[in-house]
Design a protein around this motif. Structure first.
Motif, PDB file in Angstrom:
ATOM      1  N   PHE A  54       0.834  -1.204   0.000  1.00  0.00           N
ATOM      2  CA  PHE A  54       0.000   0.000   0.000  1.00  0.00           C
ATOM      3  C   PHE A  54       0.873   1.261   0.000  1.00  0.00           C
ATOM      4  O   PHE A  54       0.680   2.163  -0.810  1.00  0.00           O
ATOM      5  N   TYR A  55       1.839   1.320   0.917  1.00  0.00           N
ATOM      6  CA  TYR A  55       2.702   2.498   1.004  1.00  0.00           C
ATOM      7  C   TYR A  55       3.625   2.615  -0.217  1.00  0.00           C
ATOM      8  O   TYR A  55       3.931   3.725  -0.660  1.00  0.00           O
ATOM      9  N   ALA A  56       4.030   1.479  -0.765  1.00  0.00           N
ATOM     10  CA  ALA A  56       4.863   1.517  -1.974  1.00  0.00           C
ATOM     11  C   ALA A  56       4.055   2.045  -3.156  1.00  0.00           C
ATOM     12  O   ALA A  56       4.568   2.837  -3.964  1.00  0.00           O
ATOM     13  N   LEU A  57       2.800   1.652  -3.264  1.00  0.00           N
ATOM     14  CA  LEU A  57       1.948   2.134  -4.362  1.00  0.00           C
ATOM     15  C   LEU A  57       1.694   3.635  -4.246  1.00  0.00           C
ATOM     16  O   LEU A  57       1.561   4.323  -5.261  1.00  0.00           O
ATOM     17  N   LYS A  58       1.628   4.134  -3.029  1.00  0.00           N
ATOM     18  CA  LYS A  58       1.410   5.574  -2.822  1.00  0.00           C
ATOM     19  C   LYS A  58       2.558   6.396  -3.410  1.00  0.00           C
ATOM     20  O   LYS A  58       2.368   7.545  -3.792  1.00  0.00           O
ATOM     21  N   LYS A  59       3.757   5.800  -3.478  1.00  0.00           N
ATOM     22  CA  LYS A  59       4.938   6.528  -3.945  1.00  0.00           C
ATOM     23  C   LYS A  59       5.123   6.451  -5.464  1.00  0.00           C
ATOM     24  O   LYS A  59       6.033   7.073  -6.003  1.00  0.00           O
ATOM     25  N   LEU A  60       4.275   5.704  -6.147  1.00  0.00           N
ATOM     26  CA  LEU A  60       4.348   5.646  -7.611  1.00  0.00           C
ATOM     27  C   LEU A  60       3.733   6.904  -8.216  1.00  0.00           C
ATOM     28  O   LEU A  60       2.861   7.528  -7.616  1.00  0.00           O
ATOM     29  N   THR A  61       4.163   7.196  -9.444  1.00  0.00           N
ATOM     30  CA  THR A  61       3.558   8.328 -10.159  1.00  0.00           C
ATOM     31  C   THR A  61       2.176   7.916 -10.662  1.00  0.00           C
ATOM     32  O   THR A  61       1.892   6.719 -10.812  1.00  0.00           O
ATOM     33  N   PRO A  62       1.311   8.885 -10.955  1.00  0.00           N
ATOM     34  CA  PRO A  62      -0.025   8.541 -11.469  1.00  0.00           C
ATOM     35  C   PRO A  62       0.027   7.720 -12.761  1.00  0.00           C
ATOM     36  O   PRO A  62      -0.772   6.796 -12.940  1.00  0.00           O
ATOM     37  N   LYS A  63       0.973   8.037 -13.647  1.00  0.00           N
ATOM     38  CA  LYS A  63       1.094   7.258 -14.891  1.00  0.00           C
ATOM     39  C   LYS A  63       1.450   5.806 -14.603  1.00  0.00           C
ATOM     40  O   LYS A  63       0.912   4.895 -15.229  1.00  0.00           O
ATOM     41  N   GLU A  64       2.375   5.598 -13.660  1.00  0.00           N
ATOM     42  CA  GLU A  64       2.774   4.229 -13.303  1.00  0.00           C
ATOM     43  C   GLU A  64       1.591   3.461 -12.715  1.00  0.00           C
ATOM     44  O   GLU A  64       1.377   2.294 -13.041  1.00  0.00           O
ATOM     45  N   ILE A 107       5.117   1.924 -22.787  1.00  0.00           N
ATOM     46  CA  ILE A 107       4.283   1.281 -21.757  1.00  0.00           C
ATOM     47  C   ILE A 107       5.067   0.160 -21.089  1.00  0.00           C
ATOM     48  O   ILE A 107       5.051   0.014 -19.861  1.00  0.00           O
ATOM     49  N   SER A 108       5.768  -0.636 -21.885  1.00  0.00           N
ATOM     50  CA  SER A 108       6.561  -1.737 -21.325  1.00  0.00           C
ATOM     51  C   SER A 108       7.629  -1.192 -20.384  1.00  0.00           C
ATOM     52  O   SER A 108       7.843  -1.731 -19.291  1.00  0.00           O
ATOM     53  N   LYS A 109       8.279  -0.112 -20.801  1.00  0.00           N
ATOM     54  CA  LYS A 109       9.322   0.504 -19.973  1.00  0.00           C
ATOM     55  C   LYS A 109       8.715   1.077 -18.689  1.00  0.00           C
ATOM     56  O   LYS A 109       9.262   0.891 -17.590  1.00  0.00           O
ATOM     57  N   LEU A 110       7.576   1.730 -18.795  1.00  0.00           N
ATOM     58  CA  LEU A 110       6.912   2.317 -17.634  1.00  0.00           C
ATOM     59  C   LEU A 110       6.448   1.242 -16.651  1.00  0.00           C
ATOM     60  O   LEU A 110       6.604   1.382 -15.434  1.00  0.00           O
ATOM     61  N   ARG A 111       5.906   0.154 -17.174  1.00  0.00           N
ATOM     62  CA  ARG A 111       5.462  -0.953 -16.327  1.00  0.00           C
ATOM     63  C   ARG A 111       6.653  -1.593 -15.617  1.00  0.00           C
ATOM     64  O   ARG A 111       6.612  -1.838 -14.406  1.00  0.00           O
ATOM     65  N   SER A 112       7.719  -1.851 -16.335  1.00  0.00           N
ATOM     66  CA  SER A 112       8.926  -2.426 -15.736  1.00  0.00           C
ATOM     67  C   SER A 112       9.507  -1.502 -14.676  1.00  0.00           C
ATOM     68  O   SER A 112       9.920  -1.946 -13.598  1.00  0.00           O
ATOM     69  N   GLN A 113       9.529  -0.216 -14.975  1.00  0.00           N
ATOM     70  CA  GLN A 113      10.038   0.776 -14.023  1.00  0.00           C
ATOM     71  C   GLN A 113       9.177   0.791 -12.758  1.00  0.00           C
ATOM     72  O   GLN A 113       9.702   0.827 -11.644  1.00  0.00           O
ATOM     73  N   ALA A 114       7.855   0.730 -12.907  1.00  0.00           N
ATOM     74  CA  ALA A 114       6.947   0.750 -11.758  1.00  0.00           C
ATOM     75  C   ALA A 114       7.132  -0.506 -10.909  1.00  0.00           C
ATOM     76  O   ALA A 114       7.182  -0.431  -9.672  1.00  0.00           O
ATOM     77  N   LEU A 115       7.278  -1.653 -11.547  1.00  0.00           N
ATOM     78  CA  LEU A 115       7.477  -2.902 -10.805  1.00  0.00           C
ATOM     79  C   LEU A 115       8.814  -2.900 -10.073  1.00  0.00           C
ATOM     80  O   LEU A 115       8.913  -3.369  -8.934  1.00  0.00           O
ATOM     81  N   ARG A 116       9.843  -2.395 -10.737  1.00  0.00           N
ATOM     82  CA  ARG A 116      11.162  -2.308 -10.105  1.00  0.00           C
ATOM     83  C   ARG A 116      11.097  -1.393  -8.882  1.00  0.00           C
ATOM     84  O   ARG A 116      11.618  -1.701  -7.813  1.00  0.00           O
ATOM     85  N   LYS A 117      10.415  -0.256  -9.039  1.00  0.00           N
ATOM     86  CA  LYS A 117      10.273   0.688  -7.935  1.00  0.00           C
ATOM     87  C   LYS A 117       9.497   0.038  -6.776  1.00  0.00           C
ATOM     88  O   LYS A 117       9.872   0.186  -5.609  1.00  0.00           O
ATOM     89  N   LEU A 118       8.440  -0.697  -7.084  1.00  0.00           N
ATOM     90  CA  LEU A 118       7.663  -1.393  -6.047  1.00  0.00           C
ATOM     91  C   LEU A 118       8.531  -2.394  -5.296  1.00  0.00           C
ATOM     92  O   LEU A 118       8.484  -2.473  -4.063  1.00  0.00           O
ATOM     93  N   ARG A 119       9.313  -3.175  -6.050  1.00  0.00           N
ATOM     94  CA  ARG A 119      10.189  -4.170  -5.413  1.00  0.00           C
ATOM     95  C   ARG A 119      11.155  -3.515  -4.426  1.00  0.00           C
ATOM     96  O   ARG A 119      11.313  -3.976  -3.311  1.00  0.00           O
ATOM     97  N   THR A 120      11.789  -2.450  -4.866  1.00  0.00           N
ATOM     98  CA  THR A 120      12.761  -1.810  -3.977  1.00  0.00           C
ATOM     99  C   THR A 120      12.086  -1.161  -2.777  1.00  0.00           C
ATOM    100  O   THR A 120      12.624  -1.220  -1.660  1.00  0.00           O
ATOM    101  N   LEU A 121      10.918  -0.575  -2.953  1.00  0.00           N
ATOM    102  CA  LEU A 121      10.205   0.044  -1.843  1.00  0.00           C
ATOM    103  C   LEU A 121       9.692  -0.975  -0.842  1.00  0.00           C
ATOM    104  O   LEU A 121       9.690  -0.727   0.363  1.00  0.00           O
ATOM    105  N   ILE A 122       9.269  -2.109  -1.314  1.00  0.00           N
ATOM    106  CA  ILE A 122       8.755  -3.159  -0.413  1.00  0.00           C
ATOM    107  C   ILE A 122       9.892  -3.783   0.374  1.00  0.00           C
ATOM    108  O   ILE A 122       9.744  -4.122   1.553  1.00  0.00           O
ATOM    109  N   ARG A 123      11.059  -3.924  -0.234  1.00  0.00           N
ATOM    110  CA  ARG A 123      12.202  -4.563   0.441  1.00  0.00           C
ATOM    111  C   ARG A 123      12.773  -3.686   1.564  1.00  0.00           C
ATOM    112  O   ARG A 123      13.472  -4.164   2.425  1.00  0.00           O
ATOM    113  N   LYS A 124      12.491  -2.384   1.514  1.00  0.00           N
ATOM    114  CA  LYS A 124      13.044  -1.470   2.543  1.00  0.00           C
ATOM    115  C   LYS A 124      12.395  -1.692   3.878  1.00  0.00           C
ATOM    116  O   LYS A 124      11.351  -2.103   4.085  1.00  0.00           O
TER     117      LYS A 124
END
Length: 176
Positions: free
Chosen positions: A121-131, A159-176
């Motif tokens: 939930f908190y990781a999703l809050k930190k994503l951009t609206p496009k992501e 879109i593929s790049k944006l999706r991959s970037q969003a997933l990568r960002k989620l992974r790193t935020l969740i691991r913290k």
């Protein structure tokens, strides 16, 4: 017909009596009563049979309770599994209506409404609206990258790049 023949006939036709007489102690108490039909022996036989029958009824009740609890549990699990089908692997859910028809009826205002994990939930809050929009389209609505690109009037690669970037960002935020 003497008492032993009646007993043999009853034992064949009645499962309760058959079960009662399978125990050697119960069988001896019955034979004791048949040999000496006194009120004391009758009382002993009656007490032993009541104890056996109470145990039989209790066991039957518990078995029935377990059976219906298992059936109820299975129904709840199936209902829950049907309602919360995962769409992460790209397979289409077993629905009667198409995904777009269902989603026109149910509007998701935010991706966070669908999440039960606090970290996610908190990781999703930190994503951009496009992501967030790309993740909703890809994983909630089950749209392909090409159809998301057409909808947003950008290239499929973007879109593929944006999706991959969003997933990568989620992974790193969740691991913290």
């Amino acid at each position: 017909m003497d008492n032993r023949n009646k007993l043999a006939c009853l034992q064949k036709n009645n499962a309760v009596i058959k079960g009662f007489l399978e125990d050697n102690n119960n069988y001896r108490v019955l034979l004791n009563y048949l040999d000496d039909p006194s009120p004391t022996n009758l009382k002993i036989l009656d007490d032993v049979f009541q104890e056996f029958f109470l145990e039989l009824r209790f066991t039957t009740y518990i078995l029935s309770l377990i059976r219906y609890a298992a059936i109820d549990f299975d129904k709840r699990v199936r209902k829950n599994n049907y309602r919360s089908v995962l769409l992460l692997d790209g397979s289409s859910p077993p629905t009667i209506a198409s995904t777009n028809e269902v989603l026109t009826e149910v509007k998701f205002t935010q991706l966070e409404e669908l999440v039960t994990s606090a970290a996610l939930f908190y990781a999703l809050k930190k994503l951009t609206p496009k992501e967030r929009i790309v993740l909703v389209d890809a994983y909630v609505i089950d749209m392909s990258d090409t159809s998301i690109a057409q909808k947003n009037k950008v290239s499929q690669q973007a879109i593929s790049k944006l999706r991959s970037q969003a997933l990568r960002k989620l992974r790193t935020l969740i691991r913290k």
